[in-house]
Design a protein around this motif. Structure first.
Motif, PDB file in Angstrom:
ATOM      1  N   ASN A   1      18.760  10.572   1.568  1.00 14.26           N
ATOM      2  CA  ASN A   1      20.895  10.251   2.062  1.00 14.26           C
ATOM      3  C   ASN A   1      20.223   9.127   2.945  1.00 14.26           C
ATOM      4  O   ASN A   1      19.212   8.592   2.924  1.00 14.26           O
ATOM      5  CB  ASN A   1      21.251  11.099   3.003  1.00 14.26           C
ATOM      6  CG  ASN A   1      21.237  12.442   2.411  1.00 14.26           C
ATOM      7  OD1 ASN A   1      21.360  12.873   1.157  1.00 14.26           O
ATOM      8  ND2 ASN A   1      21.299  13.637   3.398  1.00 14.26           N
ATOM      9  N   SER A   2      21.459   7.958   1.968  1.00 18.17           N
ATOM     10  CA  SER A   2      21.481   6.648   3.028  1.00 18.17           C
ATOM     11  C   SER A   2      21.033   5.311   3.255  1.00 18.17           C
ATOM     12  O   SER A   2      19.928   5.020   3.101  1.00 18.17           O
ATOM     13  CB  SER A   2      21.882   6.704   4.475  1.00 18.17           C
ATOM     14  OG  SER A   2      22.781   7.383   5.157  1.00 18.17           O
ATOM     15  N   LEU A   3      20.683   5.736   1.595  1.00 19.65           N
ATOM     16  CA  LEU A   3      19.769   5.096   0.588  1.00 19.65           C
ATOM     17  C   LEU A   3      19.261   3.277   0.966  1.00 19.65           C
ATOM     18  O   LEU A   3      20.585   3.046   0.746  1.00 19.65           O
ATOM     19  CB  LEU A   3      19.082   5.529  -0.623  1.00 19.65           C
ATOM     20  CG  LEU A   3      18.344   6.727  -0.968  1.00 19.65           C
ATOM     21  CD1 LEU A   3      18.323   7.251  -2.413  1.00 19.65           C
ATOM     22  CD2 LEU A   3      16.677   6.216  -1.047  1.00 19.65           C
ATOM     23  N   LYS A   4      18.365   2.998   1.463  1.00 22.94           N
ATOM     24  CA  LYS A   4      18.359   1.022   1.422  1.00 22.94           C
ATOM     25  C   LYS A   4      18.095   0.822  -0.176  1.00 22.94           C
ATOM     26  O   LYS A   4      16.621   1.188  -0.012  1.00 22.94           O
ATOM     27  CB  LYS A   4      18.005   1.384   2.810  1.00 22.94           C
ATOM     28  CG  LYS A   4      19.065   1.753   4.291  1.00 22.94           C
ATOM     29  CD  LYS A   4      18.252   1.978   5.223  1.00 22.94           C
ATOM     30  CE  LYS A   4      18.367   1.776   5.995  1.00 22.94           C
ATOM     31  NZ  LYS A   4      17.673   2.167   7.360  1.00 22.94           N
ATOM     32  N   PRO A   5      18.161  -0.334   0.047  1.00 25.38           N
ATOM     33  CA  PRO A   5      17.277  -1.038  -0.895  1.00 25.38           C
ATOM     34  C   PRO A   5      15.338  -1.172  -0.696  1.00 25.38           C
ATOM     35  O   PRO A   5      14.640  -0.867  -1.097  1.00 25.38           O
ATOM     36  CB  PRO A   5      17.352  -2.448  -0.817  1.00 25.38           C
ATOM     37  CG  PRO A   5      18.629  -2.738  -0.389  1.00 25.38           C
ATOM     38  CD  PRO A   5      19.150  -1.367   0.618  1.00 25.38           C
ATOM     39  N   GLU A   6      15.506  -1.224   0.952  1.00 21.71           N
ATOM     40  CA  GLU A   6      13.411  -0.705   1.084  1.00 21.71           C
ATOM     41  C   GLU A   6      12.930   0.187   0.976  1.00 21.71           C
ATOM     42  O   GLU A   6      12.075   0.144   0.819  1.00 21.71           O
ATOM     43  CB  GLU A   6      13.864  -1.586   2.295  1.00 21.71           C
ATOM     44  CG  GLU A   6      14.253  -0.690   3.447  1.00 21.71           C
ATOM     45  CD  GLU A   6      16.093  -1.557   3.954  1.00 21.71           C
ATOM     46  OE1 GLU A   6      16.195  -2.390   2.688  1.00 21.71           O
ATOM     47  OE2 GLU A   6      16.311  -1.202   5.312  1.00 21.71           O
ATOM     48  N   ASP A   7      13.992   1.083   0.323  1.00 17.87           N
ATOM     49  CA  ASP A   7      13.200   2.518  -0.423  1.00 17.87           C
ATOM     50  C   ASP A   7      12.730   2.659  -1.468  1.00 17.87           C
ATOM     51  O   ASP A   7      12.251   3.571  -2.187  1.00 17.87           O
ATOM     52  CB  ASP A   7      14.745   3.902   0.633  1.00 17.87           C
ATOM     53  CG  ASP A   7      14.981   4.413   1.446  1.00 17.87           C
ATOM     54  OD1 ASP A   7      15.992   4.019   1.942  1.00 17.87           O
ATOM     55  OD2 ASP A   7      13.499   4.038   2.522  1.00 17.87           O
TER      56      ASP A   7
ATOM     57  N   ASP B   1       8.853   6.634  10.973  1.00 16.34           N
ATOM     58  CA  ASP B   1       9.847   6.189  11.294  1.00 16.34           C
ATOM     59  C   ASP B   1      11.378   5.568  10.594  1.00 16.34           C
ATOM     60  O   ASP B   1      12.100   5.781  11.025  1.00 16.34           O
ATOM     61  CB  ASP B   1       9.599   5.570  12.744  1.00 16.34           C
ATOM     62  CG  ASP B   1       8.563   5.742  13.575  1.00 16.34           C
ATOM     63  OD1 ASP B   1       8.011   5.420  13.885  1.00 16.34           O
ATOM     64  OD2 ASP B   1       9.123   7.499  13.616  1.00 16.34           O
ATOM     65  N   SER B   2      10.412   5.367   9.407  1.00 16.11           N
ATOM     66  CA  SER B   2      11.708   4.480   8.744  1.00 16.11           C
ATOM     67  C   SER B   2      12.360   5.513   7.618  1.00 16.11           C
ATOM     68  O   SER B   2      13.270   5.148   7.561  1.00 16.11           O
ATOM     69  CB  SER B   2      10.444   3.638   7.591  1.00 16.11           C
ATOM     70  OG  SER B   2       9.511   4.360   7.037  1.00 16.11           O
TER      71      SER B   2
ATOM     72  N   GLU C   1       0.573  -1.428   0.186  1.00 14.00           N
ATOM     73  CA  GLU C   1      -0.129  -0.185   0.029  1.00 14.00           C
ATOM     74  C   GLU C   1       0.963   0.899   0.122  1.00 14.00           C
ATOM     75  O   GLU C   1       2.105   1.077   0.619  1.00 14.00           O
ATOM     76  CB  GLU C   1      -1.023  -0.274   1.119  1.00 14.00           C
ATOM     77  CG  GLU C   1      -2.116  -0.851   1.437  1.00 14.00           C
ATOM     78  CD  GLU C   1      -3.045  -0.782   2.128  1.00 14.00           C
ATOM     79  OE1 GLU C   1      -3.756  -1.728   2.796  1.00 14.00           O
ATOM     80  OE2 GLU C   1      -3.260   0.392   2.987  1.00 14.00           O
ATOM     81  N   ARG C   2      -0.093   2.716  -0.266  1.00 12.93           N
ATOM     82  CA  ARG C   2       0.749   3.528  -0.912  1.00 12.93           C
ATOM     83  C   ARG C   2       1.082   4.169   1.081  1.00 12.93           C
ATOM     84  O   ARG C   2       0.116   3.950   1.462  1.00 12.93           O
ATOM     85  CB  ARG C   2       0.022   4.346  -1.280  1.00 12.93           C
ATOM     86  CG  ARG C   2       0.755   5.824  -1.315  1.00 12.93           C
ATOM     87  CD  ARG C   2       0.234   6.551  -2.876  1.00 12.93           C
ATOM     88  NE  ARG C   2      -0.342   6.282  -3.757  1.00 12.93           N
ATOM     89  CZ  ARG C   2      -0.676   6.369  -4.817  1.00 12.93           C
ATOM     90  NH1 ARG C   2      -0.996   8.390  -4.565  1.00 12.93           N
ATOM     91  NH2 ARG C   2      -1.004   6.066  -5.815  1.00 12.93           N
ATOM     92  N   GLU C   3       2.517   4.816   1.599  1.00 20.17           N
ATOM     93  CA  GLU C   3       2.454   4.909   2.896  1.00 20.17           C
ATOM     94  C   GLU C   3       3.166   6.117   3.322  1.00 20.17           C
ATOM     95  O   GLU C   3       4.295   7.077   2.419  1.00 20.17           O
ATOM     96  CB  GLU C   3       3.714   3.882   3.575  1.00 20.17           C
ATOM     97  CG  GLU C   3       5.079   4.061   2.555  1.00 20.17           C
ATOM     98  CD  GLU C   3       5.890   2.917   4.008  1.00 20.17           C
ATOM     99  OE1 GLU C   3       5.560   2.534   4.341  1.00 20.17           O
ATOM    100  OE2 GLU C   3       7.318   3.007   2.567  1.00 20.17           O
ATOM    101  N   PHE C   4       3.092   6.910   3.643  1.00 22.19           N
ATOM    102  CA  PHE C   4       3.911   8.207   4.100  1.00 22.19           C
ATOM    103  C   PHE C   4       5.080   8.522   4.694  1.00 22.19           C
ATOM    104  O   PHE C   4       6.097   6.571   5.111  1.00 22.19           O
ATOM    105  CB  PHE C   4       2.586   8.569   5.659  1.00 22.19           C
ATOM    106  CG  PHE C   4       2.842   9.635   6.192  1.00 22.19           C
ATOM    107  CD1 PHE C   4       4.255   9.863   7.200  1.00 22.19           C
ATOM    108  CD2 PHE C   4       3.286  11.575   5.548  1.00 22.19           C
ATOM    109  CE1 PHE C   4       5.087  11.500   7.747  1.00 22.19           C
ATOM    110  CE2 PHE C   4       3.562  11.677   6.036  1.00 22.19           C
ATOM    111  CZ  PHE C   4       4.627  12.559   7.916  1.00 22.19           C
ATOM    112  N   ALA C   5       5.676   9.276   4.298  1.00 20.68           N
ATOM    113  CA  ALA C   5       6.943   9.137   4.219  1.00 20.68           C
ATOM    114  C   ALA C   5       7.421  10.618   4.604  1.00 20.68           C
ATOM    115  O   ALA C   5       8.080  10.297   5.680  1.00 20.68           O
ATOM    116  CB  ALA C   5       7.750   9.610   2.293  1.00 20.68           C
ATOM    117  N   ALA C   6       7.134  11.351   4.189  1.00 18.63           N
ATOM    118  CA  ALA C   6       6.812  13.152   5.027  1.00 18.63           C
ATOM    119  C   ALA C   6       6.476  13.758   4.286  1.00 18.63           C
ATOM    120  O   ALA C   6       5.714  14.127   3.284  1.00 18.63           O
ATOM    121  CB  ALA C   6       8.606  13.220   4.470  1.00 18.63           C
TER     122      ALA C   6
END
Length: 122
Positions: free
Chosen positions: A82-88, A60-61, A42-47
């Motif tokens: 910044n500091s991007l992760k595969p889960e991003d 939090d993520s 699902e679409r989730e909040f980031a900022a």
């Protein structure tokens, strides 16, 4: 109308900056948000950021890694990642609501951009 841009392919640990340009003359009266949707999720909040830019909220993520900002003179909101992760990895959407303070629920937003794909490789 909202036009998101800046997505792309980046290695884990790298950075990207997303932009979202808005049309209209009352940009500062709209709170803005960034949401993301990973495949099969699902679409989730980031900022989110208030109309004045004075208050911000983060999931939090992404806390400590992403920064939302806006330039009301340019009718643009940004998401520095910044500091991007595969889960991003996701399609990132900008959204606007005709309120001065930010919201974190996607149901509160009135207008949506088309999305820009961010892919983070491991």
């Amino acid at each position: 109308q909202l036009q998101a841009s800046g997505g792309g392919l980046v290695q884990a640990g790298g950075s990207l900056r997303l932009s979202c340009a808005a049309s209209g003359r009352t940009f500062s009266t709209y709170a803005m948000g960034w949401f993301r949707q990973a495949p099969g999720k699902e679409r989730e909040f980031a900022a989110a950021i208030s109309g004045s830019g004075g208050t911000r909220s983060y999931a939090d993520s992404v806390m400590g890694r992403f920064t939302i900002s806006r330039d009301n003179a340019k009718n643009t909101v940004y998401l520095q990642m910044n500091s991007l992760k595969p889960e991003d990895t996701a399609v990132y959407y900008c959204a606007a609501v005709s309120k001065s303070e930010y919201y974190t629920s996607k149901g509160d937003y009135d207008y949506w951009g088309q999305g820009t794909l961010v892919t983070v490789s491991s």
